[in-house]
Write a protein that holds these residues in place. Structure first.
Motif, PDB file in Angstrom:
ATOM      1  N   LEU A 187       0.832  -1.197   0.000  1.00  0.00           N
ATOM      2  CA  LEU A 187       0.000   0.000   0.000  1.00  0.00           C
ATOM      3  C   LEU A 187       0.872   1.256   0.000  1.00  0.00           C
ATOM      4  CD1 LEU A 187      -2.770   1.354   0.181  1.00  0.00           C
ATOM      5  CD2 LEU A 187      -2.621   1.129   2.679  1.00  0.00           C
ATOM      6  N   ALA A 188       1.935   1.247   0.768  1.00  0.00           N
ATOM      7  CA  ALA A 188       2.837   2.404   0.809  1.00  0.00           C
ATOM      8  C   ALA A 188       3.474   2.646  -0.560  1.00  0.00           C
ATOM      9  CB  ALA A 188       3.909   2.189   1.871  1.00  0.00           C
ATOM     10  N   ARG A 189       3.853   1.571  -1.272  1.00  0.00           N
ATOM     11  CA  ARG A 189       4.442   1.743  -2.603  1.00  0.00           C
ATOM     12  C   ARG A 189       3.418   2.304  -3.584  1.00  0.00           C
ATOM     13  NH1 ARG A 189       7.052  -3.150  -1.406  1.00  0.00           N
ATOM     14  NH2 ARG A 189       5.766  -4.402  -2.820  1.00  0.00           N
ATOM     15  N   LEU A 190       2.178   1.857  -3.485  1.00  0.00           N
ATOM     16  CA  LEU A 190       1.128   2.372  -4.362  1.00  0.00           C
ATOM     17  C   LEU A 190       0.881   3.853  -4.084  1.00  0.00           C
ATOM     18  CD1 LEU A 190      -1.388  -0.618  -4.068  1.00  0.00           C
ATOM     19  CD2 LEU A 190       0.084  -0.105  -6.030  1.00  0.00           C
ATOM     20  N   LEU A 191       0.834   4.208  -2.815  1.00  0.00           N
ATOM     21  CA  LEU A 191       0.574   5.594  -2.430  1.00  0.00           C
ATOM     22  C   LEU A 191       1.733   6.525  -2.766  1.00  0.00           C
ATOM     23  CD1 LEU A 191      -1.098   5.007   1.052  1.00  0.00           C
ATOM     24  CD2 LEU A 191      -2.183   6.059  -0.946  1.00  0.00           C
ATOM     25  N   ASP A 192       2.904   5.954  -3.038  1.00  0.00           N
ATOM     26  CA  ASP A 192       4.088   6.757  -3.310  1.00  0.00           C
ATOM     27  C   ASP A 192       4.082   7.371  -4.707  1.00  0.00           C
ATOM     28  OD1 ASP A 192       6.593   7.764  -2.324  1.00  0.00           O
ATOM     29  OD2 ASP A 192       7.603   6.392  -3.703  1.00  0.00           O
ATOM     30  N   ASP A 193       3.112   6.998  -5.536  1.00  0.00           N
ATOM     31  CA  ASP A 193       3.018   7.585  -6.873  1.00  0.00           C
ATOM     32  C   ASP A 193       2.881   9.105  -6.756  1.00  0.00           C
ATOM     33  OD1 ASP A 193       1.569   8.600  -9.357  1.00  0.00           O
ATOM     34  OD2 ASP A 193       1.972   6.540  -9.944  1.00  0.00           O
ATOM     35  N   ALA A 194       3.676   9.827  -7.512  1.00  0.00           N
ATOM     36  CA  ALA A 194       3.709  11.289  -7.402  1.00  0.00           C
ATOM     37  C   ALA A 194       2.368  11.930  -7.750  1.00  0.00           C
ATOM     38  CB  ALA A 194       4.798  11.853  -8.311  1.00  0.00           C
ATOM     39  N   TRP A 195       1.509  11.244  -8.531  1.00  0.00           N
ATOM     40  CA  TRP A 195       0.234  11.844  -8.922  1.00  0.00           C
ATOM     41  C   TRP A 195      -0.616  12.184  -7.709  1.00  0.00           C
ATOM     42  CZ3 TRP A 195      -4.967  11.237  -8.371  1.00  0.00           C
ATOM     43  CH2 TRP A 195      -5.762  12.006  -9.224  1.00  0.00           C
ATOM     44  N   PHE A 196      -0.570  11.335  -6.681  1.00  0.00           N
ATOM     45  CA  PHE A 196      -1.426  11.556  -5.512  1.00  0.00           C
ATOM     46  C   PHE A 196      -1.077  12.857  -4.776  1.00  0.00           C
ATOM     47  CE2 PHE A 196      -1.606   6.805  -5.792  1.00  0.00           C
ATOM     48  CZ  PHE A 196      -2.940   6.736  -6.165  1.00  0.00           C
ATOM     49  N   ALA A 197       0.170  13.289  -4.874  1.00  0.00           N
ATOM     50  CA  ALA A 197       0.606  14.496  -4.170  1.00  0.00           C
ATOM     51  C   ALA A 197       0.320  15.771  -4.953  1.00  0.00           C
ATOM     52  CB  ALA A 197       2.094  14.410  -3.854  1.00  0.00           C
ATOM     53  N   LEU A 198      -0.136  15.644  -6.200  1.00  0.00           N
ATOM     54  CA  LEU A 198      -0.425  16.835  -6.990  1.00  0.00           C
ATOM     55  C   LEU A 198      -1.608  17.597  -6.392  1.00  0.00           C
ATOM     56  CD1 LEU A 198      -0.210  15.418 -10.631  1.00  0.00           C
ATOM     57  CD2 LEU A 198       1.478  16.858  -9.472  1.00  0.00           C
ATOM     58  N   PRO A 199      -1.551  18.924  -6.396  1.00  0.00           N
ATOM     59  CA  PRO A 199      -2.699  19.705  -5.911  1.00  0.00           C
ATOM     60  C   PRO A 199      -3.783  19.779  -6.981  1.00  0.00           C
ATOM     61  CG  PRO A 199      -0.985  21.185  -6.663  1.00  0.00           C
ATOM     62  CD  PRO A 199      -0.418  19.798  -6.792  1.00  0.00           C
ATOM     63  N   PRO A 200      -5.041  19.965  -6.586  1.00  0.00           N
ATOM     64  CA  PRO A 200      -6.101  20.215  -7.578  1.00  0.00           C
ATOM     65  C   PRO A 200      -5.843  21.564  -8.260  1.00  0.00           C
ATOM     66  CG  PRO A 200      -7.021  19.591  -5.437  1.00  0.00           C
ATOM     67  CD  PRO A 200      -5.568  19.881  -5.218  1.00  0.00           C
TER      68      PRO A 200
END
Length: 374
Positions: free
Chosen positions: A231-244
């Motif tokens: 789960l941590a590796r999946l969440l590490d994708d940079a897309w999730f940290a992008l702001p709206p």
């Protein structure tokens, strides 16, 4: 079927989302005082070979040829027209009663951040107008992208009009192939954005390992355990940290993306399914609490509303928030987006903007879609 107000025009919405699990068709009326009167809806299956081609293109595959892509565009338009005609036949409604069809089309590419950005939905609207005899509004997303926006999500304006409240902060969650949020603050402000994968990965993994189109009741995920390291590796994708504003699709979140993060590790298929479900719940809850921390009610629609385990995991990550189906407020969760495109067709015909710059990032309000006369 709900009763029809003879004084109000009918609009028909057509929607096929990221999962390409069927064409949702909905008839609706929109009273002048506000709200939505859902009249009738039905979901029509894709032909197996058409669905396979659409999913492959949505995940980044190249078309076999320009001829093949042109033929697929025509076939999708014919399928949408058949869905519209089929719904009218089921409802026993004459086509002359319908003022317009709003057709989303089928997304095969969504690259709003490329240079230049673009989004592409196929499903020839000329065919829909020709085969139904009803004016058809389509190609809603590209004008917003041309104005510097993401062209997505487009439903927040509809959600605000139908579900906004002056008494509490609410959010609407669409659990389609991709999950997206509409944040309806009590002060009338509105934001919306995609949060990441939902049914696209869950359905794909289930199809690959069980041969089933979807994980009925979340039973496959329930048979496994969440792997925290995965789960941590999946969440590490940079897309999730992008702001709206932000949006995404199958071209980013697909099974090859999952396998790249599995690496050489040994995981049971059920544990991966459980972890993918937790990924969806975590990214939704994290985004909601970050951008509308006072949220009191989450109204859920889309195919994922029928996955009780997914709803339980979202609710577990949102203590104190009422997580309920949009049906509790009179809007069928299975046809929310189809009704939304019926509403967008009405807005286009009335000459009103259908986008919200606060959601999409466009330079300003724009009238969306192209009108194809009957």
């Amino acid at each position: 079927m709900a009763s029809i107000d003879p004084q109000l025009p009918l609009f028909l919405g057509l929607m096929s989302g990221t999962s390409a699990d069927g064409i949702d068709a909905a008839l609706a009326q929109f009273p002048a005082e506000g709200g939505c009167r859902f009249v009738h809806g039905h979901t029509f299956d894709w032909k197996a070979e058409t669905r396979a081609a659409l999913i492959a293109l949505g995940q980044g595959a190249e078309p076999a040829s320009l001829d093949a892509l042109g033929q697929l565009d025509a076939e999708v338009g014919i399928a949408f027209a058949a869905a519209a005609n089929g719904l009218l036949e089921r409802a026993g409604i004459e086509r002359t009663r319908v003022q317009a069809i709003g057709s989303h089309g089928q997304t095969i590419r969504h690259r709003p951040t490329s240079n230049p950005g673009f989004t592409w939905q196929i499903g020839d609207a000329n065919r829909i107008a020709e085969l139904t005899g009803i004016a058809t509004v389509a190609d809603f997303r590209r004008r917003d992208v041309a104005a510097g926006g993401h062209g997505a999500p487009l439903m927040p304006a509809f959600h605000l009009a139908m579900l906004g409240s002056a008494h509490e902060d609410r959010a609407v969650l669409n659990l389609g192939g991709i999950a997206n949020l509409s944040l309806l603050a009590r002060d009338g402000s509105l934001r919306g954005f995609d949060t990441g994968p939902a049914n696209a990965l869950l359905d794909g993994w289930c199809q690959r390992h069980l041969g089933a189109a979807f994980d009925a009741d979340g039973a496959f995920a329930a048979s496994g355990r969440v792997d925290d390291a995965l789960l941590a590796r999946l969440l590490d994708d940079a897309w999730f940290a992008l702001p709206p504003p932000k949006s995404t699709g199958r071209e980013h979140f697909h099974l090859d993306w999952v396998h790249a993060r599995l690496g050489s590790g040994s995981f049971s298929p059920a544990d991966v399914q459980a972890t993918l479900l937790e990924l969806t719940a975590a990214t939704i809850a994290d985004a909601l609490l970050a951008h509308l921390p006072g949220v009191q009610r989450l109204l859920v629609c889309g195919g994922g509303v029928r996955n009780p385990l997914l709803l339980q995991r979202i609710a577990a990550r949102l203590p104190g928030v009422a997580v309920v189906s949009s049906a509790t407020h009179g809007l069928d969760p299975d046809y929310m987006e189809a009704m939304g495109f019926a509403w967008l067709a009405r807005e286009t015909l009335a000459g009103r903007p259908g986008n919200l710059p606060s959601v999409s990032g466009a330079r300003g309000p724009r009238i969306l879609g192209a009108i194809h006369p009957a």
